[in-house]
Scaffold this active site. Structure first.
Site, PDB file in Angstrom:
ATOM      1  N   LEU A 127       9.119  -8.585  -8.255  1.00  0.00           N
ATOM      2  CA  LEU A 127       8.731  -9.857  -7.649  1.00  0.00           C
ATOM      3  C   LEU A 127       7.259 -10.156  -7.905  1.00  0.00           C
ATOM      4  O   LEU A 127       6.907 -11.220  -8.403  1.00  0.00           O
ATOM      5  CB  LEU A 127       9.018  -9.832  -6.143  1.00  0.00           C
ATOM      6  CG  LEU A 127       8.489 -11.005  -5.311  1.00  0.00           C
ATOM      7  CD1 LEU A 127       9.130 -12.314  -5.761  1.00  0.00           C
ATOM      8  CD2 LEU A 127       8.742 -10.774  -3.820  1.00  0.00           C
ATOM      9  N   ALA A 132       0.224 -13.483  -8.044  1.00  0.00           N
ATOM     10  CA  ALA A 132       1.242 -13.901  -7.077  1.00  0.00           C
ATOM     11  C   ALA A 132       1.745 -12.672  -6.341  1.00  0.00           C
ATOM     12  O   ALA A 132       2.852 -12.204  -6.566  1.00  0.00           O
ATOM     13  CB  ALA A 132       2.391 -14.621  -7.783  1.00  0.00           C
ATOM     14  N   SER A 134       0.890 -11.715  -2.408  1.00  0.00           N
ATOM     15  CA  SER A 134       1.320 -12.217  -1.106  1.00  0.00           C
ATOM     16  C   SER A 134       1.931 -13.603  -1.214  1.00  0.00           C
ATOM     17  O   SER A 134       2.810 -13.967  -0.432  1.00  0.00           O
ATOM     18  CB  SER A 134       0.126 -12.248  -0.141  1.00  0.00           C
ATOM     19  OG  SER A 134      -0.362 -10.947   0.091  1.00  0.00           O
ATOM     20  N   ILE A 159       5.135  -2.659 -10.200  1.00  0.00           N
ATOM     21  CA  ILE A 159       6.574  -2.421 -10.139  1.00  0.00           C
ATOM     22  C   ILE A 159       6.853  -0.929  -9.986  1.00  0.00           C
ATOM     23  O   ILE A 159       6.600  -0.133 -10.894  1.00  0.00           O
ATOM     24  CB  ILE A 159       7.270  -2.977 -11.398  1.00  0.00           C
ATOM     25  CG1 ILE A 159       6.892  -4.452 -11.607  1.00  0.00           C
ATOM     26  CG2 ILE A 159       8.774  -2.799 -11.278  1.00  0.00           C
ATOM     27  CD1 ILE A 159       7.161  -5.345 -10.410  1.00  0.00           C
ATOM     28  N   GLN A 336      -8.641  15.520  10.366  1.00  0.00           N
ATOM     29  CA  GLN A 336      -9.666  15.884  11.345  1.00  0.00           C
ATOM     30  C   GLN A 336      -9.302  17.172  12.076  1.00  0.00           C
ATOM     31  O   GLN A 336     -10.162  18.034  12.308  1.00  0.00           O
ATOM     32  CB  GLN A 336      -9.857  14.742  12.347  1.00  0.00           C
ATOM     33  CG  GLN A 336     -11.063  14.902  13.250  1.00  0.00           C
ATOM     34  CD  GLN A 336     -12.376  14.699  12.494  1.00  0.00           C
ATOM     35  OE1 GLN A 336     -12.399  14.071  11.444  1.00  0.00           O
ATOM     36  NE2 GLN A 336     -13.457  15.256  13.021  1.00  0.00           N
ATOM     37  N   GLY A 340     -12.590  21.099   7.731  1.00  0.00           N
ATOM     38  CA  GLY A 340     -12.909  21.219   6.312  1.00  0.00           C
ATOM     39  C   GLY A 340     -11.692  21.570   5.475  1.00  0.00           C
ATOM     40  O   GLY A 340     -11.554  21.105   4.337  1.00  0.00           O
ATOM     41  N   GLU A 363       5.065  -4.461  -0.027  1.00  0.00           N
ATOM     42  CA  GLU A 363       6.127  -5.158   0.712  1.00  0.00           C
ATOM     43  C   GLU A 363       5.537  -6.157   1.711  1.00  0.00           C
ATOM     44  O   GLU A 363       6.079  -6.365   2.804  1.00  0.00           O
ATOM     45  CB  GLU A 363       7.032  -4.154   1.427  1.00  0.00           C
ATOM     46  CG  GLU A 363       7.606  -3.120   0.490  1.00  0.00           C
ATOM     47  CD  GLU A 363       9.072  -3.274   0.219  1.00  0.00           C
ATOM     48  OE1 GLU A 363       9.689  -4.181   0.790  1.00  0.00           O
ATOM     49  OE2 GLU A 363       9.583  -2.491  -0.575  1.00  0.00           O
ATOM     50  N   THR A 365       1.375  -7.293   2.723  1.00  0.00           N
ATOM     51  CA  THR A 365       0.270  -6.613   3.410  1.00  0.00           C
ATOM     52  C   THR A 365       0.414  -6.759   4.921  1.00  0.00           C
ATOM     53  O   THR A 365       1.111  -7.649   5.419  1.00  0.00           O
ATOM     54  CB  THR A 365      -1.082  -7.204   2.987  1.00  0.00           C
ATOM     55  OG1 THR A 365      -1.167  -8.561   3.473  1.00  0.00           O
ATOM     56  CG2 THR A 365      -1.264  -7.187   1.477  1.00  0.00           C
TER      57      THR A 365
END
Length: 380
Positions: A127, A132, A134, A159, A336, A340, A363, A365
């Protein structure tokens, strides 16, 4: 530890257990090696196909599993927990079958769907374009009728399975305007269709992502899915279900990060005690667990609505938004917890953190999801 499930029946429970066993034995041991080598896991997709896991939400008479979407998504979560690239690939393959299953003619469905659902063929969904993303209605790849064929010219971007897929569900422009978009079922070996070199990505490196280049590619007109001009409707309908797949994958990734963080915190000692006994760590882990379980609840709610034939597009956007944001936060917090060590490639959480970023982008944003949710609120 595996996430606890509240499944609708024993058959679904058995399917989840089978998937968990396959994921643990056949997927998880290879994930780090394949991702580091940027190696496409085609043999793993074939294994899932032979196990019946590439066809779950589709009818049995085409070779599908005929399971509820609620169950399919939990299978997808288990696979993504073991290996995110394979989970995302399964979600994309499922979405690539949607157009034919929902909009194809009976002849098209009988001709192609059994092989697509049988496991030997792998699908892609074409698509997006560089200008093109969003704005799907702005796509410019053009298909011009030439006798019994369409001649397709243009380029598709981002893709999944580009260059690896056996077919692509492809949106093309056959006329001007948003009602001038049509859907073609394009064979991967179509003359005039080539894949550009894979993109160099920060994560999901085992999942090939490319441009698709159409240079007068000749596609038989009997591969038009639905009517001319119906492509945007097909695309948006496909995405509503596809977003639930991405939500489930994101929850699987977050669950994997949580499991790794809890395991590390139990065995890592400081000041004479396991660090999981320190309030700063236990509160962090509690918040991570709450995020995972809340995100899971959103995709299950949307899936249950879909299974009952109720509107679910808004809930799909909510699930995609909540689950992918949660995955980014949980994987960051897992790094976290490990300190380290978490920043090194000796532990998988640094890979999980890199992989968590792109689900917030593809898919649609998460900014687009917020627009979709707000628009539906405005329109009642």
């Amino acid at each position: 530890m595996p996430a606890e499930r509240l499944l609708p029946d024993t058959e679904s429970q058995d399917l989840i257990e089978l998937t968990r066993e396959i994921a643990k034995q056949e997927l998880e041991p290879h994930a780090a090696e394949y991702e580091a080598a940027e190696r496409f896991p085609r043999e793993q997709f074939r294994l899932l196909g032979r196990s019946g896991l590439l066809s779950l939400p589709y009818p049995e008479h085409w070779g599908g599993g005929a399971v509820p979407y609620e169950t399919y998504l939990q299978v997808l979560e288990e696979i993504a927990t073991a290996w995110m690239s394979v989970g995302v690939g399964l979600s994309v393959h499922t979405m690539s079958c949607y157009a034919l299953a929902e909009y194809g003619s009976p002849e098209q469905q009988e001709r192609w769907l059994p092989e697509m659902l049988g496991g030997e063929l792998l699908g892609g969904y074409a698509l997006s374009e560089s200008q093109a993303g969003s704005d799907a209605a702005a796509l410019s790849t053009r298909a011009v009728r030439d006798g019994a064929d369409y001649l397709v010219t243009g380029a598709k971007a981002w893709i999944t399975h580009g260059g690896e897929a056996d077919y692509y569900t492809t949106m093309v422009r056959t006329a001007e305007g948003s009602e001038g978009i049509s859907c073609l079922h394009v064979a991967g070996d179509t003359p005039g269709l080539t894949a550009a070199p894979p993109e160099k990505k920060m994560g999901l490196t085992g999942s090939t992502t490319t441009q698709l280049l159409f240079d007068g590619a000749r596609v038989p007109a009997d591969r038009l899915v639905g009517a001319e001009g119906q492509g945007l409707k097909i695309a948006l309908s496909s995405l509503a279900s596809g977003r639930l797949g991405i939500a489930a994958c994101a929850v699987g990734l977050a669950q994997a990060a949580l499991d790794e963080a809890v395991g590390y915190a139990k065995q890592r000692s400081q000041f004479g005690s396991p660090i999981i006994e320190f309030q700063g760590i236990e509160f962090l882990l509690a918040d991570m667990a709450a995020a995972v379980e809340s995100a899971r609840a959103t995709y299950l709610d949307a899936a249950r609505r879909r299974d009952r034939g109720m509107p679910f597009a808004r809930q799909s956007s909510v699930a995609k938004l909540i689950a992918t944001d949660a995955a980014m936060r949980v994987t960051t917090d897992a790094v976290q917890v490990l300190g380290g060590a978490g920043y090194t490639r000796d532990f998988p959480v640094e890979r999980y953190m890199r992989e968590a970023k792109v689900p917030q982008i593809f898919e649609g944003t998460n900014q687009i999801q917020r627009m979709v949710i707000a628009r539906q609120l405005r329109n009642g």
